[in-house]
Design an enzyme around this catalytic site. Structure first.
Site, PDB file in Angstrom:
ATOM      1  N   THR B 103       0.834  -1.279  -0.035  1.00 26.19           N
ATOM      2  CA  THR B 103      -0.182   0.088   0.052  1.00 26.19           C
ATOM      3  C   THR B 103       0.724   1.343   0.100  1.00 26.19           C
ATOM      4  O   THR B 103       1.860   1.428   0.709  1.00 26.19           O
ATOM      5  CB  THR B 103      -0.834   0.012   1.306  1.00 26.19           C
ATOM      6  OG1 THR B 103      -0.064  -0.244   2.509  1.00 26.19           O
ATOM      7  CG2 THR B 103      -2.134  -1.177   1.187  1.00 26.19           C
ATOM      8  N   THR B 179       9.158  -3.556  -0.200  1.00 23.21           N
ATOM      9  CA  THR B 179      10.445  -3.362  -0.135  1.00 23.21           C
ATOM     10  C   THR B 179      11.239  -4.634  -0.011  1.00 23.21           C
ATOM     11  O   THR B 179      12.532  -4.552  -0.388  1.00 23.21           O
ATOM     12  CB  THR B 179      10.632  -2.678   1.141  1.00 23.21           C
ATOM     13  OG1 THR B 179      10.330  -3.281   2.334  1.00 23.21           O
ATOM     14  CG2 THR B 179      10.065  -1.333   1.262  1.00 23.21           C
ATOM     15  N   ASP B 180      10.672  -5.648   0.394  1.00 23.29           N
ATOM     16  CA  ASP B 180      11.485  -6.981   0.364  1.00 23.29           C
ATOM     17  C   ASP B 180      12.293  -7.306  -0.612  1.00 23.29           C
ATOM     18  O   ASP B 180      13.465  -7.604  -0.601  1.00 23.29           O
ATOM     19  CB  ASP B 180      10.772  -8.156   0.691  1.00 23.29           C
ATOM     20  CG  ASP B 180      10.497  -8.422   2.116  1.00 23.29           C
ATOM     21  OD1 ASP B 180      10.644  -7.065   2.921  1.00 23.29           O
ATOM     22  OD2 ASP B 180       9.890  -9.342   2.734  1.00 23.29           O
ATOM     23  N   LYS B 257      18.456  -3.603   0.157  1.00 16.62           N
ATOM     24  CA  LYS B 257      17.819  -3.250   1.297  1.00 16.62           C
ATOM     25  C   LYS B 257      18.856  -3.675   2.639  1.00 16.62           C
ATOM     26  O   LYS B 257      19.113  -4.989   2.513  1.00 16.62           O
ATOM     27  CB  LYS B 257      16.441  -3.953   1.414  1.00 16.62           C
ATOM     28  CG  LYS B 257      15.637  -3.915   2.717  1.00 16.62           C
ATOM     29  CD  LYS B 257      14.288  -4.394   2.947  1.00 16.62           C
ATOM     30  CE  LYS B 257      13.370  -4.253   3.904  1.00 16.62           C
ATOM     31  NZ  LYS B 257      12.200  -4.934   3.756  1.00 16.62           N
TER      32      LYS B 257
END
Lengths: 628, 437
Positions: B103, B179-180, B257
């Site tokens: 989202t 984001t993973d 990340k």
């Protein structure tokens, strides 16, 4: 003061009590300590979230658009990612949860089957995440009072907010050390109908909290709010009540305030004031005050400000009407205007403060005031003055309807002062990062069978167990020193000495030194020295005085510096032996008759360094040995 | 069926019904009133969740409920239609936002506490009005998956959607992404989008968009700004530090990340970021060697070999791990070696067998920072002799994506090696700079 019939007045009071728990933070294993070291800062903004129907809290959005930023001060040792909102919360602190359950049972409440933490939206920056996590732990509690039962509908466990450090125009600075300290929140039903009853309820709740020995003590760790209303008045939330004894006074004064505001309302109605008569018309009366002897006004004009006045039709005499001892409707108007200016002037208090009758007359003339009409004036930069007067006008308008609902701040004398409008309904949604916590029967039974003593029971036990005077025991409990007392007695010191030191001696030093600097650790150290016969109890006074002035020192250090340490028995014996040898003739001649002489010489040398009793014993022994 | 579901069925309870529940606990009867809430997804399902009048939820054990009365049936939910398109402003550039799941903005139903994604143009305009002052925004939902469920075939789909939007005249595209695995997708788009002359910005959020403190809105604002900038590459735009002060634009092949939860989790590795995007709208380019915006027709080179594995080397590693991939028909293996790019010497034979059977074996380092070098130690030299391709300073994830793409074009190991060591999208820097670590 007027005699009040609270039943007739329809007094309703509810309490809301917040107290910090002395555990780790609620959702992270960080010690809940306050620190003054700031190692880093970070800056954030909080954006109002949108509701399902696309609505956004308009006030919040306006605030956001103004670009207000929040600066948070952190500390490397005691700040963590959860409370920087950089990591999901961990499971709630087990100890905090158990303490909350203890409190629930002590307040006759029933724990919920499953605890669901919620997020309560708070976007003034005091919560880094923009919400406070809170959950109902128990419901349906009850406090018995001579006036009748008072319900405790909810007992919540929640996170304390960050401490505000500074509020600037577009920036608010917070320190995050306090953020996340567990708070227990106890609310009562508004079934309190007498000011004294409120005190009884607050005391009972306070006792239950303290019984756990897991609540924090000291300034800012407890927050008591009162909700007060009378028939025809309004619900007023009063924040920041510190002392128990002030509760009835504050309630009484609030009742008086509401009665008087209703009187003002009735008088305004009688005079036929209409809301539309209160017009936002600013009169520039700066020229009238060109040569004023009012320092405030002259100063404002000199800085390029203006003197603006507004007319309050038919308010004459009512702005100056006293509604609480020393406070008038005018004071309430000034409180509202305080956001913008230091003060306001109104006709009912003039001439005064350097403003002359001529100036009053000139303003009245310029505003075309009738006999019943009043004016309020403000000296400041034009825009600021207008904003301040708008607040005054708003408060005048509210006077037409009686008591405006608001949140007020308790003042030290028992009066209250405007703080902000009542908060709107809380916006809450589930904290989905924390699973619901089932309170098992096993856990509930464990808590229930190990409930702590209430302070009253504890005082009674102390009297019996330690043979202490009743009032002394009560004072120990009331001042929350009973736990330390029992610990010190275990060191082997006589209970009466411990009690009189904790209650009497330390309090007695208050007028001489800052006793609040003396920590429990200092006291422990000093008592250990006493228990080990390293000092005499007479040394306490000097040791504690020095510790209050130099809390960085240890009790032992002070005792040594001041030469208050006792000699060991061998050392004492050696000194007495010397004295006896020096007077050997007398001893041999007089036997026990030399006791007085030897004691005198020994004490001259050993006073403050050895216990008199011990000296006496040794002297007696030595003489006996020589004369037998 | 869980107990609560059974109970709700029996009592004809629906979510949103306003009920009175009487519970018997020990000897007490307790009554509660509130709205019936959906049962928690992962709970045992032994409790009824009730939203009380004061807004709090509590759970009540179904077994202890002795009475339940429905006081008011749930009203049909007020559904508000949000517009897909809002009026364009002439003077603003056009930017498409592609949604892939997760989202960007949220709506909260304060009555029930449910959180839903907000993604139509109108919803975005309400939630993050700032982006509509930067560009005419066209949102488009193209996937609805968790980032961890991302697959190479979705990279291809995203690439085509990006190309379509850009060739349609959009000034830039923003891709909302969990984001993973955002770094992998960024690398994939970097290799697949050919003749790219406009910004393609990947953006996500580390702290959920339903919290007032979320990083989502600021990341999105900075992304839209970057999408309108004089820039023509694939880039990841996320928070530059823990505070809401600036975002960083990282090159799509050099970004990783590096933290599980912090806002500034994304870092450029072995490289410096391309630009800083300040909250006030300033874009501060941190280097000069980036492709500027240019006129061109972008096309998707989407040939990909999916049978590629990314394998981390560890002490005690058994050579059967390598054998497994070879036996299963894998065409490429990227190793995340220790240090300069090593494996235990006792698995080198298996690696040799792999290359002999035509499997491309590439070497990167689990140090992430720095460059592999297989000449320094004998193990490295043996690995080279066994046919391992040393991938310079490429991130393991980037090398993995690149190898898939390279193998989509050729299986010839000589050719594979040449392509792997050719810099296509900034994935290899020619020499190792001091200030990148």
């Amino acid at each position: 003061m007027m005699k009040l019939d609270y039943q007739e007045l329809g007094l309703k009071v509810g309490l809301e009590i917040h107290r910090q728990l002395d555990t780790k933070k609620l959702f992270s294993r960080v010690p809940s300590e306050l620190v003054d070291d700031v190692d880093f800062t970070f800056q954030r903004r909080l954006r109002p979230t949108m509701s399902e129907l696309g609505e956004i809290d308009q006030a919040a959005l306006e605030e956001f658009k103004k670009g207000r930023t929040f600066v948070y001060e952190g500390n490397f040792k005691l700040s963590d990612l959860v409370y920087m909102d950089e990591e999901p919360p961990h499971l709630p602190d087990r100890e905090a949860l158990e303490v909350a359950l203890q409190i629930a049972y002590l307040l006759n409440a029933i724990p919920v089957d499953e605890v669901h933490f919620m997020r309560k939206i708070v976007i003034d920056g005091s919560n880094v995440s923009g919400f406070q996590r809170t959950a109902i732990i128990a419901m349906n509690g009850k406090v018995r009072t001579p006036w009748g039962d008072v319900g405790i509908p909810t007992i919540c466990l929640e996170e304390d907010a960050a401490r505000i450090v500074e509020r600037k125009d577009k920036k608010v600075i917070y320190r995050i050390d306090r953020l996340g300290i567990p708070l227990i929140e106890i609310a009562t039903t508004p079934d309190i109908h007498h000011p004294e009853q409120a005190k009884v309820v607050a005391k009972f709740i306070g006792d239950a909290l303290r019984a756990t020995r897991k609540v924090k003590r000291g300034l800012g760790t407890i927050r008591q709010d009162l909700n007060v209303s009378i028939k025809g008045g309004a619900r007023i939330e009063i924040k920041g009540v510190q002392e128990l004894d002030m509760i009835p006074i504050i309630i009484e004064r609030e009742v008086i305030r509401q009665i008087n505001l209703l009187k003002i309302r009735d008088e305004l109605r009688k005079r036929g004031v209409k809301e539309e008569e209160l017009r936002e018309e600013f009169y520039d009366v700066t020229d009238i005050f060109q040569n004023t002897s009012s320092k405030i006004i002259a100063g404002a004009i000199k800085k390029g400000g203006k003197v603006l006045a507004i007319k309050l039709p038919k308010f004459r005499g009512l702005i100056g009407f006293e509604i609480q001892p020393g406070r008038r409707l005018g004071t309430e108007m000034a409180d509202r205007a305080k956001k913008y200016v230091k003060g306001i002037f109104h006709i009912d208090e003039l001439p005064n403060y350097g403003i002359s009758q001529e100036e009053v007359d000139a303003v009245s003339e310029k505003l075309n005031l009738g006999e019943e009409d009043a004016f309020v004036l403000v000296a400041a930069k034009e825009e600021t003055a207008k904003k301040a007067l708008r607040e005054v006008l708003q408060r005048a308008e509210e006077a037409l309807y009686g008591v405006p609902e608001e949140t007020r701040r308790a003042l030290p004398d028992g009066n209250t002062q405007y703080m902000r409008p009542l908060p709107g309904k809380a916006r809450m949604y589930p904290e989905t990062d924390i699973p619901p916590i089932l309170l098992t029967q096993e856990l509930k039974e464990k808590i229930l069978t190990n409930l702590p003593e209430l302070p009253q029971q504890r005082a009674e036990r102390i009297v019996k167990q330690y043979k202490l005077d009743k009032s002394l025991a009560q004072t120990l409990v009331d001042e929350e020193k009973d736990e330390l007392f029992e610990e010190l007695v275990k060191l082997g010191v006589k209970p009466s000495i411990v009690a009189s030191t904790l209650v009497g001696l330390l309090k007695g030093l208050k007028s001489e030194v800052p006793v609040e600097n003396i920590t429990e650790n200092h006291i422990r150290e000093a008592f250990k020295l006493l228990a080990q016969n390293k000092i005499a109890k007479e040394a306490f006074e000097e040791i504690f005085k020095e510790l209050a002035l130099h809390p960085e020192k240890s009790a032992l250090q002070v005792a040594e510096e001041k030469g208050l340490t006792l000699l060991s028995e061998e050392e004492v014996e050696k000194i007495i032996e010397e004295i006896v040898q020096q007077n050997i003739e007398v001893v041999k001649a007089k036997g026990m008759g030399a006791m007085g002489l030897i004691m005198g010489r020994a004490m001259a040398k050993l006073r403050g360094k050895a216990d008199g009793k011990l000296v006496n014993q040794i002297v007696r022994k030595k003489i006996q040995e020589l004369s037998s | 069926m869980r107990k609560i579901e059974q109970f709700m069925k029996e009592k004809n309870l629906n979510i949103g019904d306003y009920v009175e529940v009487v519970e018997k606990e020990n000897d007490h009867h307790i009554a509660y009133r509130g709205l019936v809430m959906p049962p928690y997804e992962l709970s045992e399902g032994d409790t009824l969740t009730l939203k009380l009048d004061n807004g709090y939820n509590i759970g009540i054990l179904v077994d202890q409920i002795v009475e339940i009365r429905i006081l008011e049936k749930a009203k049909p939910k007020e559904v508000k239609e949000f517009k897909e398109i809002i009026q364009k402003k002439e003077n603003l550039p056009d930017v498409t936002i592609l949604g892939t799941g997760g989202t960007i903005a949220s709506k909260i139903d304060y009555k029930t506490g449910a959180v839903h994604p907000a993604f139509t143009a109108e919803e975005l305009a309400l939630a993050v009005p700032e982006i509509f002052e930067i560009a005419n925004i066209t949102p488009k939902m193209i996937l609805n998956i968790f980032s961890e469920d991302m697959k190479p075939e979705y990279w291809v789909k995203i690439a085509h959607e990006v190309a379509k939007a850009l060739n349609n005249g959009e000034e830039g595209v923003v891709v909302g992404h969990g984001t993973d695995t955002m770094g992998y997708t960024a690398a994939a788009l970097s290799f697949m989008l050919k003749d790219l002359g406009k910004p393609v910005i990947l953006v996500g959020s580390q702290r959920s968009s339903d919290r007032p403190s979320s990083d989502a809105a600021m990341n999105l604002i900075c992304s839209v700004r970057m999408a309108t900038a004089d820039f023509g590459e694939v880039s990841v735009v996320m928070h530059g530090e823990t505070g809401d002060t600036y975002c960083l634009a990282h090159r799509g092949t050099k970004v990783r990340k590096m933290h599980t939860s912090r806002r500034d989790a994304f870092r450029s590795i072995n490289d410096i970021p391309i630009a800083k995007i300040w909250l006030d709208g300033r874009i501060e380019f941190l280097r000069g060697d980036y492709r500027k915006r240019q006129e061109s027709e972008v096309w998707v080179d989407d040939k990909i070999e999916e049978k590629v594995a990314l394998v981390k080397v560890f002490p005690g590693m058994n050579s059967e791990i390598i054998d497994f991939f070879v036996d299963k028909g894998y065409k490429g293996i990227v190793l995340e070696g220790t240090g300069l790019g090593h494996t235990p010497t006792y698995i080198i034979n298996s690696i040799k067998r792999a290359t002999e059977e035509g499997v491309a074996v590439c070497m990167t380092s689990q140090c992430l920072n720095g460059r592999v070098n297989l000449y320094v130690y004998s193990t490295g030299r043996k690995l080279l002799k066994a046919g391992v391709i040393p991938c310079e300073d490429m991130l393991p994830e980037t090398a993995y994506v690149k190898l898939m793409w390279v193998l989509g074009h050729t299986k010839d190991l000589k050719e594979v090696k040449k392509l792997m060591l050719t810099n296509f999208a900034g994935e290899i820097t020619p020499y190792t700079k001091y200030n990148v670590y």
